[in-house]
Motif scaffolding. Structure first.
Motif, PDB file in Angstrom:
ATOM      1  N   GLY A   1      -3.410 -49.338  -4.948  1.00 22.03           N
ATOM      2  CA  GLY A   1      -2.104 -49.722  -4.399  1.00 22.03           C
ATOM      3  C   GLY A   1      -1.660 -48.773  -3.300  1.00 22.03           C
ATOM      4  N   LEU A   2      -1.835 -47.473  -3.521  1.00 21.76           N
ATOM      5  CA  LEU A   2      -1.413 -46.482  -2.530  1.00 21.76           C
ATOM      6  C   LEU A   2      -2.277 -46.579  -1.272  1.00 21.76           C
ATOM      7  CD1 LEU A   2      -0.749 -43.366  -4.828  1.00 21.76           C
ATOM      8  CD2 LEU A   2       0.883 -45.070  -3.989  1.00 21.76           C
ATOM      9  N   GLU A   3      -3.572 -46.860  -1.481  1.00 14.56           N
ATOM     10  CA  GLU A   3      -4.473 -46.976  -0.325  1.00 14.56           C
ATOM     11  C   GLU A   3      -4.139 -48.171   0.563  1.00 14.56           C
ATOM     12  OE1 GLU A   3      -8.318 -46.898  -2.174  1.00 14.56           O
ATOM     13  OE2 GLU A   3      -8.307 -44.690  -2.351  1.00 14.56           O
ATOM     14  N   SER A   4      -3.414 -49.130  -0.008  1.00 15.46           N
ATOM     15  CA  SER A   4      -3.036 -50.316   0.777  1.00 15.46           C
ATOM     16  C   SER A   4      -1.840 -50.034   1.695  1.00 15.46           C
ATOM     17  CB  SER A   4      -2.705 -51.478  -0.166  1.00 15.46           C
ATOM     18  OG  SER A   4      -1.420 -51.279  -0.753  1.00 15.46           O
ATOM     19  N   LEU A   5      -1.250 -48.841   1.571  1.00 15.07           N
ATOM     20  CA  LEU A   5      -0.095 -48.480   2.411  1.00 15.07           C
ATOM     21  C   LEU A   5      -0.571 -47.506   3.488  1.00 15.07           C
ATOM     22  CD1 LEU A   5       2.413 -47.825  -0.528  1.00 15.07           C
ATOM     23  CD2 LEU A   5       2.137 -49.934   0.784  1.00 15.07           C
ATOM     24  N   PRO A   6      -0.754 -47.984   4.715  1.00 15.67           N
ATOM     25  CA  PRO A   6      -1.413 -47.140   5.734  1.00 15.67           C
ATOM     26  C   PRO A   6      -0.672 -45.844   6.042  1.00 15.67           C
ATOM     27  CG  PRO A   6      -0.563 -49.180   6.715  1.00 15.67           C
ATOM     28  CD  PRO A   6      -0.439 -49.323   5.228  1.00 15.67           C
ATOM     29  N   ASN A   7       0.637 -45.893   6.245  1.00 16.82           N
ATOM     30  CA  ASN A   7       1.363 -44.657   6.595  1.00 16.82           C
ATOM     31  C   ASN A   7       1.308 -43.657   5.448  1.00 16.82           C
ATOM     32  OD1 ASN A   7       2.079 -46.114   8.854  1.00 16.82           O
ATOM     33  ND2 ASN A   7       4.214 -46.407   8.243  1.00 16.82           N
ATOM     34  N   PHE A   8       1.614 -44.157   4.261  1.00 15.38           N
ATOM     35  CA  PHE A   8       1.669 -43.258   3.108  1.00 15.38           C
ATOM     36  C   PHE A   8       0.310 -42.646   2.809  1.00 15.38           C
ATOM     37  CE2 PHE A   8       1.271 -42.229  -1.394  1.00 15.38           C
ATOM     38  CZ  PHE A   8       2.368 -41.409  -1.581  1.00 15.38           C
ATOM     39  N   SER A   9      -0.747 -43.463   2.804  1.00 13.38           N
ATOM     40  CA  SER A   9      -2.053 -42.937   2.393  1.00 13.38           C
ATOM     41  C   SER A   9      -2.590 -41.928   3.401  1.00 13.38           C
ATOM     42  CB  SER A   9      -3.050 -44.065   2.134  1.00 13.38           C
ATOM     43  OG  SER A   9      -3.186 -44.871   3.270  1.00 13.38           O
ATOM     44  N   LYS A  10      -2.377 -42.190   4.680  1.00 12.53           N
ATOM     45  CA  LYS A  10      -2.828 -41.246   5.707  1.00 12.53           C
ATOM     46  C   LYS A  10      -2.073 -39.910   5.550  1.00 12.53           C
ATOM     47  CE  LYS A  10      -3.195 -40.885  10.702  1.00 12.53           C
ATOM     48  NZ  LYS A  10      -2.248 -41.085  11.788  1.00 12.53           N
ATOM     49  N   TRP A  11      -0.777 -40.038   5.382  1.00  8.69           N
ATOM     50  CA  TRP A  11       0.070 -38.850   5.222  1.00  8.69           C
ATOM     51  C   TRP A  11      -0.303 -38.073   3.958  1.00  8.69           C
ATOM     52  CZ3 TRP A  11       3.879 -38.327   1.256  1.00  8.69           C
ATOM     53  CH2 TRP A  11       4.762 -37.244   1.407  1.00  8.69           C
TER      54      TRP A  11
END
Lengths: 247, 247
Positions: free
Chosen positions: B202-212
């Motif tokens: 689920g977290l990996e599906s959020l580009p901004n959050f996962s990169k950060w």
């Protein structure tokens, strides 16, 4: 005529608020203490928020501000503690730096204020709405006891050097700004019978707190816009609605 | 050799902590980012606090610091956000003033950070311990869904200009300092099976959050003292104890 922010420009502030909301009142007190000019826009909290306001604050809450000044342009800020602290930070004053303290002393004062405010909201004020909604005498007695004991344990010692305000300050500080709307309601509502009379007696038994609280509620910035009868009536209606929903 | 605080004196810091505690880790990260010297005292959280520590922090929690420097003498500070912000305030740095911003811009940055941190803890992290304690698959699925949706709604938009850190900063800011220990545990624990694998996806599906988040957990200050296997083991034991108590 707008006041200077950091001497570089004049602030232009639109303040979205509702005078019945204690959270929004934190920002109201900050604006008044700082003597900042602003345009007030009232948000009706009894009807669904309109689209234009949800664009300003997607959470639909008050307060929000739109701020321009000091190199900041047309920025929207929301959440009462964030808005209040921001206004205090762009306008260094007695709220953050009593006696013009600087450096590590100012940082220490800020830390002491943060601890005080966190203690008030995490240890004391969790009982505010439960107390307003309590139905049985037993429930009310228990909540009054818990609230008074929490203030006695967590807040009373932190006010030992109040003179009359936090940390010995002669003027309001952020410790008062962020707690005053609730302190005001504890005193006013227990007087009006909306909160138990025994709460009033319990608070009066705490010398530091009661002396401090009585000074806080007297301040013009705290009194401003506090239409007591209207606020008591509004809270009565809100509580009745909450109780009806819970059934 | 101690570093100068505001150029006026050398700080002396005693840091009471426990390397397994995410809250205490906030202060640890701050100390490391600021490259401050300190003496570390470990508080055993598995046994009742001893009297000498309760005199330092009556709540018995970690972290606490004893701080001397910059005109401040032998002051005890407690509560992780208060301690971390105090250390950052007495030592102006990238944590509070990326790109050396000043005045209203610095106040605005501080306000944006406060909003971010408040959103993380009030909207997202309320699910952290419930997720660790969840027993049924249904419960886990619901909590994973709620956590990912909360990050998507409340956090993802606030990281749109992260580069790689909050607000476009090239170094850690207080936004990361105050959330990193939990971000680190979401990533680490979902990898280790202590949190559901579906959370990781689920977290990996959020580009901004996962990169950060991936940048945050790589930092030396965040890695420091994070003995992953020991922390996972400690959390496993703690959860087992909590579940047993709840029965």
């Amino acid at each position: 005529m707008a006041a200077a922010v950091n001497g570089t420009s004049s602030p232009s502030i639109t303040f979205y608020t509702n005078r019945g909301c204690p959270w929004a009142q934190r920002a109201q007190i900050t604006l008044k203490e700082l003597k900042l000019p602003y345009e007030e826009v009232t948000i009706d909290l009894n009807t669904p928020r309109e689209d234009w306001y949800l664009k300003i604050n997607p959470r639909g809450l008050v307060p929000s501000i739109n701020f321009t000044g000091g190199g900041v342009h047309d920025e929207i800020l929301t959440e009462s503690a964030v808005v209040s602290q921001f206004l205090a930070d762009v306008n260094p004053s007695h709220l953050t730096q009593p006696d013009h303290i600087k450096g590590a002393q100012a940082a220490l004062f800020r830390a002491r204020v943060a601890f005080f405010v966190d203690s008030f909201f995490s240890k004391v004020n969790t009982g505010f709405y439960p107390l307003l909604k309590a139905e049985s005498q037993e429930e009310k007695d228990k909540l009054v006891h818990d609230t008074v004991e929490a203030i006695k344990k967590e807040i009373e010692p932190l006010l030992k050097d109040a003179n009359p305000f936090f940390g010995g300050s002669s003027k309001l500080t952020m410790a008062e700004v962020l707690t005053a709307p609730f302190v005001q309601r504890y005193l006013s509502f227990s007087q009006a019978g909306l909160l138990p009379e025994s709460l009033k007696q319990g608070l009066e038994s705490l010398p530091n707190f009661s002396k401090w609280a009585n000074e806080v509620v007297k301040q013009d910035s705290v009194q401003f816009g506090f239409d007591e009868q209207k606020i008591i009536e509004g809270m009565r209606n809100r509580i009745a609605k909450l109780k009806a929903q819970a059934k």
